[in-house]
Design a protein around this motif. Sequence first.
Motif, mmCIF file in Angstrom:
data_model
loop_
_atom_site.group_PDB
_atom_site.id
_atom_site.type_symbol
_atom_site.label_atom_id
_atom_site.label_comp_id
_atom_site.label_asym_id
_atom_site.label_seq_id
_atom_site.Cartn_x
_atom_site.Cartn_y
_atom_site.Cartn_z
ATOM 1 N N GLU A 74 0.823 -1.213 0.000
ATOM 2 C CA GLU A 74 0.000 0.000 0.000
ATOM 3 C C GLU A 74 0.855 1.259 0.000
ATOM 4 O O GLU A 74 0.502 2.251 -0.639
ATOM 5 N N GLU A 75 1.980 1.223 0.691
ATOM 6 C CA GLU A 75 2.857 2.398 0.782
ATOM 7 C C GLU A 75 3.938 2.390 -0.293
ATOM 8 O O GLU A 75 4.779 3.288 -0.334
ATOM 9 N N GLN A 76 3.897 1.359 -1.151
ATOM 10 C CA GLN A 76 4.816 1.240 -2.290
ATOM 11 C C GLN A 76 6.284 1.263 -1.863
ATOM 12 O O GLN A 76 7.120 1.932 -2.466
ATOM 13 N N HIS A 77 6.572 0.501 -0.810
ATOM 14 C CA HIS A 77 7.953 0.296 -0.374
ATOM 15 C C HIS A 77 8.420 -1.072 -0.843
ATOM 16 O O HIS A 77 7.691 -2.049 -0.712
ATOM 17 N N ARG A 78 9.642 -1.161 -1.358
ATOM 18 C CA ARG A 78 10.139 -2.452 -1.843
ATOM 19 C C ARG A 78 10.589 -3.325 -0.658
ATOM 20 O O ARG A 78 10.084 -4.422 -0.485
ATOM 21 N N CYS A 79 11.578 -2.852 0.119
ATOM 22 C CA CYS A 79 12.101 -3.618 1.266
ATOM 23 C C CYS A 79 12.266 -5.090 0.886
ATOM 24 O O CYS A 79 11.733 -5.996 1.549
ATOM 25 N N SER A 80 13.003 -5.334 -0.173
ATOM 26 C CA SER A 80 13.023 -6.643 -0.809
ATOM 27 C C SER A 80 13.512 -7.760 0.107
ATOM 28 O O SER A 80 12.936 -8.862 0.137
ATOM 29 N N ASP A 81 14.581 -7.504 0.843
ATOM 30 C CA ASP A 81 15.100 -8.543 1.744
ATOM 31 C C ASP A 81 14.047 -8.953 2.771
ATOM 32 O O ASP A 81 13.879 -10.141 3.064
ATOM 33 N N GLU A 82 13.362 -7.960 3.314
ATOM 34 C CA GLU A 82 12.334 -8.240 4.316
ATOM 35 C C GLU A 82 11.175 -9.019 3.712
ATOM 36 O O GLU A 82 10.659 -9.960 4.329
ATOM 37 N N VAL A 114 11.151 -11.078 1.112
ATOM 38 C CA VAL A 114 11.543 -12.470 0.863
ATOM 39 C C VAL A 114 11.632 -13.246 2.172
ATOM 40 O O VAL A 114 11.192 -14.404 2.260
ATOM 41 N N SER A 115 12.169 -12.600 3.192
ATOM 42 C CA SER A 115 12.297 -13.269 4.488
ATOM 43 C C SER A 115 10.934 -13.601 5.080
ATOM 44 O O SER A 115 10.724 -14.709 5.600
ATOM 45 N N LEU A 116 10.000 -12.665 5.007
ATOM 46 C CA LEU A 116 8.653 -12.919 5.527
ATOM 47 C C LEU A 116 7.974 -14.058 4.778
ATOM 48 O O LEU A 116 7.275 -14.885 5.379
ATOM 49 N N TRP A 117 8.193 -14.095 3.479
ATOM 50 C CA TRP A 117 7.594 -15.161 2.680
ATOM 51 C C TRP A 117 8.189 -16.524 3.044
ATOM 52 O O TRP A 117 7.453 -17.482 3.314
ATOM 53 N N VAL A 148 6.437 -10.845 -3.931
ATOM 54 C CA VAL A 148 7.590 -11.661 -3.530
ATOM 55 C C VAL A 148 8.484 -11.950 -4.734
ATOM 56 O O VAL A 148 9.714 -11.943 -4.618
ATOM 57 N N CYS A 149 7.882 -12.172 -5.900
ATOM 58 C CA CYS A 149 8.672 -12.426 -7.105
ATOM 59 C C CYS A 149 9.584 -11.249 -7.418
ATOM 60 O O CYS A 149 10.783 -11.422 -7.668
ATOM 61 N N ILE A 150 9.037 -10.044 -7.392
ATOM 62 C CA ILE A 150 9.841 -8.848 -7.676
ATOM 63 C C ILE A 150 10.925 -8.675 -6.621
ATOM 64 O O ILE A 150 12.081 -8.357 -6.934
ATOM 65 N N ALA A 151 10.566 -8.898 -5.350
ATOM 66 C CA ALA A 151 11.550 -8.769 -4.265
ATOM 67 C C ALA A 151 12.680 -9.781 -4.431
ATOM 68 O O ALA A 151 13.864 -9.468 -4.228
ATOM 69 N N ALA A 152 12.312 -11.007 -4.801
ATOM 70 C CA ALA A 152 13.330 -12.050 -4.988
ATOM 71 C C ALA A 152 14.270 -11.704 -6.140
ATOM 72 O O ALA A 152 15.482 -11.971 -6.072
ATOM 73 N N LEU A 153 13.725 -11.110 -7.204
ATOM 74 C CA LEU A 153 14.584 -10.674 -8.311
ATOM 75 C C LEU A 153 15.537 -9.582 -7.853
ATOM 76 O O LEU A 153 16.712 -9.555 -8.259
ATOM 77 N N ASP A 154 15.041 -8.674 -7.013
ATOM 78 C CA ASP A 154 15.911 -7.628 -6.459
ATOM 79 C C ASP A 154 17.070 -8.236 -5.676
ATOM 80 O O ASP A 154 18.198 -7.736 -5.718
#
Length: 294
Positions: free
Chosen positions: A19-27, A29-32, A54-60
Motif C-alpha cells: 500500500e505504501e509502495q515500499h520495496r524492502c526486498s530482503d524483508e 523475501v524473508s517474511l515469505w 515476492v517475485c519482484i523482491a526475490a529478483l531484487d
Amino acid sequence: MASSMNWEAARDRLRKLREEQHRCSDEVVSLWEDVLCANSYRLGDELWMVHEQVCIAALDCGNKDVAMMNLHALQEQFPNSMRVRRLRGLFFESQENYDKALKIYDAILDIDETNTLIRKRKIAILKAKDDIRGAIKELNVYVERFMSDYEAWMELCDLYLQEQDYTKAAFCLEELIMSNPHSHLYHEKYAEIKYTQGGIENMCTARRYFAQSLKLNPNNMRALYGLFLSASNVASSKSKDAKTKKDNIKYAAWAAEQITKQYKEVARKKEVDTSSQLTSILHMMDEIQITQTS
C-alpha cells in the motif's frame, strides 16, 4: 526478525509495504520464506498479489529459486496476463538473458504499444548492455510519444552527458525547465551544462541560471559555488566590456560572501574547522580583483 512474527503480522506487514509502495526486498523475501509460504493458502485472493510482490523482491535480491517458484504460480493462474509476461521478462533480465527478455517485451508491445513500463524495460536492457547510443535512440522515440514523462527527459539528458553531447543534454533540460520552471534543480543542472560547454556566452548563461536556482532555493550551496565560478570567469575574461566585468565581480563577491556565511554557520553549529575553504574563496576573490585592476 521475520521468523519471530506470527502469520497475521507477516501478512499485514506485506500488505502495508504494498500500500505504501515500499520495496524492502530482503524483508519481503524473508517474511515469505520464514512465515507465509507454508500456509500461503490462507491468503485467499490476496495470494496472487503476494506472489507478484515476492517475485519482484526475490529478483531484487538475486534469489532465483524464490522468484521462479512465485512466477510459476502466477503463470499457471494467469497464463495470458501482461503483468505476468512482464515478470517473465524481468526474470530473464535478472539472469542477463537479454535476448529472451526483449522477445517478451516486443511481443507485449505488439499488443499494447502504449505500455510505458515495457518501453522503459527495453531502454534499461540497452543500458545494461552498455549500448548508450541504442538507449538514446529508444528514449528519443519514447519522449516523442510521452512528452510529459519528465523522468524520461532527465534520463535522456544524463545519457547525452555520458556521450559528452552537451548541446542535446541542454535541450533536454530546456524542456524540463519549461515544464517546471520552479525547480531549482533543473536550473542548476542546466547552468552546469552551459558552464561545462565553456566560452564566455555560455558562462554568462550559466551565471544567470545559477542565480535563478538560488532565487528558488537560497540555501543551494552548489548553485552558490556555480554562481561564484561563472561570474569569476566572466570577470576575468578579456572579451567583455568594463561594465560587464565590474558587474560580475559584484556577483562573485556576493556569492563568496554567502558561501562564507554558510561555512561559518556550519562551523558554529557543528564545531568543525572550515578555515581552509574560506581561505581558498578569499584567495580566488583576490585573483579576480588583481585581474580586473591590471
